[in-house]
Design a protein around this motif. Sequence first.
Motif, PDB file in Angstrom:
ATOM      1  N   ASP A  68       0.844  -1.210   0.000  1.00 48.34           N
ATOM      2  CA  ASP A  68       0.000   0.000   0.000  1.00 48.34           C
ATOM      3  C   ASP A  68       0.872   1.251   0.000  1.00 48.34           C
ATOM      4  O   ASP A  68       0.580   2.221  -0.710  1.00 48.34           O
ATOM      5  CB  ASP A  68      -0.924   0.011   1.217  1.00 48.34           C
ATOM      6  N   GLN A  71       2.254   1.645  -3.402  1.00 46.38           N
ATOM      7  CA  GLN A  71       1.203   2.113  -4.310  1.00 46.38           C
ATOM      8  C   GLN A  71       0.990   3.607  -4.153  1.00 46.38           C
ATOM      9  O   GLN A  71       0.859   4.330  -5.138  1.00 46.38           O
ATOM     10  CB  GLN A  71      -0.102   1.360  -4.031  1.00 46.38           C
ATOM     11  N   THR A  72       0.968   4.080  -2.909  1.00 43.83           N
ATOM     12  CA  THR A  72       0.821   5.516  -2.653  1.00 43.83           C
ATOM     13  C   THR A  72       1.975   6.281  -3.263  1.00 43.83           C
ATOM     14  O   THR A  72       1.778   7.325  -3.899  1.00 43.83           O
ATOM     15  CB  THR A  72       0.755   5.765  -1.136  1.00 43.83           C
ATOM     16  N   ASN A  75       1.570   6.403  -7.061  1.00 42.37           N
ATOM     17  CA  ASN A  75       0.509   7.339  -7.451  1.00 42.37           C
ATOM     18  C   ASN A  75       0.958   8.788  -7.287  1.00 42.37           C
ATOM     19  O   ASN A  75       0.700   9.621  -8.151  1.00 42.37           O
ATOM     20  CB  ASN A  75      -0.756   7.096  -6.633  1.00 42.37           C
ATOM     21  N   GLU A  76       1.649   9.089  -6.179  1.00 40.45           N
ATOM     22  CA  GLU A  76       2.135  10.447  -5.962  1.00 40.45           C
ATOM     23  C   GLU A  76       3.203  10.809  -6.989  1.00 40.45           C
ATOM     24  O   GLU A  76       3.233  11.934  -7.497  1.00 40.45           O
ATOM     25  CB  GLU A  76       2.697  10.583  -4.547  1.00 40.45           C
ATOM     26  N   ALA A  78       3.524   9.574 -10.023  1.00 40.41           N
ATOM     27  CA  ALA A  78       2.870   9.763 -11.322  1.00 40.41           C
ATOM     28  C   ALA A  78       2.165  11.115 -11.370  1.00 40.41           C
ATOM     29  O   ALA A  78       2.201  11.806 -12.385  1.00 40.41           O
ATOM     30  CB  ALA A  78       1.879   8.639 -11.588  1.00 40.41           C
ATOM     31  N   ALA A  79       1.532  11.506 -10.255  1.00 38.46           N
ATOM     32  CA  ALA A  79       0.852  12.801 -10.211  1.00 38.46           C
ATOM     33  C   ALA A  79       1.862  13.944 -10.315  1.00 38.46           C
ATOM     34  O   ALA A  79       1.603  14.945 -10.976  1.00 38.46           O
ATOM     35  CB  ALA A  79       0.038  12.922  -8.927  1.00 38.46           C
ATOM     36  N   ASP A  84      -0.477   9.980 -16.762  1.00 39.98           N
ATOM     37  CA  ASP A  84      -1.731   9.284 -16.500  1.00 39.98           C
ATOM     38  C   ASP A  84      -1.522   7.795 -16.356  1.00 39.98           C
ATOM     39  O   ASP A  84      -2.455   7.016 -16.496  1.00 39.98           O
ATOM     40  CB  ASP A  84      -2.733   9.536 -17.641  1.00 39.98           C
ATOM     41  N   ASP A  85      -0.286   7.364 -16.102  1.00 37.11           N
ATOM     42  CA  ASP A  85      -0.010   5.949 -15.957  1.00 37.11           C
ATOM     43  C   ASP A  85      -0.693   5.443 -14.705  1.00 37.11           C
ATOM     44  O   ASP A  85      -0.440   5.926 -13.609  1.00 37.11           O
ATOM     45  CB  ASP A  85       1.493   5.682 -15.860  1.00 37.11           C
ATOM     46  N   LYS A  86      -1.562   4.439 -14.874  1.00 40.64           N
ATOM     47  CA  LYS A  86      -2.260   3.862 -13.735  1.00 40.64           C
ATOM     48  C   LYS A  86      -1.639   2.509 -13.445  1.00 40.64           C
ATOM     49  O   LYS A  86      -1.444   1.710 -14.346  1.00 40.64           O
ATOM     50  CB  LYS A  86      -3.747   3.684 -14.044  1.00 40.64           C
ATOM     51  N   PRO A  87      -1.376   2.222 -12.174  1.00 44.53           N
ATOM     52  CA  PRO A  87      -0.865   0.899 -11.829  1.00 44.53           C
ATOM     53  C   PRO A  87      -1.901  -0.169 -12.152  1.00 44.53           C
ATOM     54  O   PRO A  87      -3.103   0.082 -12.102  1.00 44.53           O
ATOM     55  CB  PRO A  87      -0.631   0.981 -10.312  1.00 44.53           C
ATOM     56  N   ASP A  90      -4.749  -1.011  -9.529  1.00 46.65           N
ATOM     57  CA  ASP A  90      -5.699   0.006  -9.109  1.00 46.65           C
ATOM     58  C   ASP A  90      -7.080  -0.430  -9.576  1.00 46.65           C
ATOM     59  O   ASP A  90      -7.610   0.064 -10.559  1.00 46.65           O
ATOM     60  CB  ASP A  90      -5.314   1.365  -9.696  1.00 46.65           C
TER      61      ASP A  90
END
Length: 175
Positions: A68, A71-72, A75-76, A78-79, A84-87, A90
């Motif tokens: 987790d 993953q955070t 995501n951070e 990528a932001a 816009d790459d999504k794991p 997700d």
Amino acid sequence: MGRRKLQIKRIADRHNRQVTFSKRRSGLMKKAHELSVLCDVEIALVVFSGHGRQYEFCSGESLGNALDRYQTYVNEDAAAKGTDDKPKDDLNALWTGPGLLELISELDVDLLTTKELELLETHLATLLGQTRQRKTELTTEAVVTLHEKEKQLREEKILLENQRGKNVFYTQKKK
């Protein structure tokens, strides 16, 4: 007497390959533990064997918490980069948007945890139920439409038969 240089390539003999995997996996787990203790870092390690068996090591509370946290971070990151790459894992993002089937077909379930697989199964069961319900609605509407059309065609047939009967009667009367 020193060690000889080992050429890194796939080991052909299955038994030797399994023995080497077992020894190196143990060594890797030991090194991960040592690194976590010596440097006071959290390490999460997951290894899948050629037979699909999973081996894991986590120096923190749990592997799930470490994943987790990862993953955070992803995501951070990528932001921050504006991508816009999504794991792949997700799962909540899978259930919205136009590319649902494409996303599901690209999903690598071998990389998902038990919790994520249960969530995926729940979402798929819900989606399947909604799909079946919509299919039933459309089929029912089609059947009703066909019945109405059948009724209309029968009425037209009766009208045509009546007109034909009158025309036959009218032509016979003229003669």
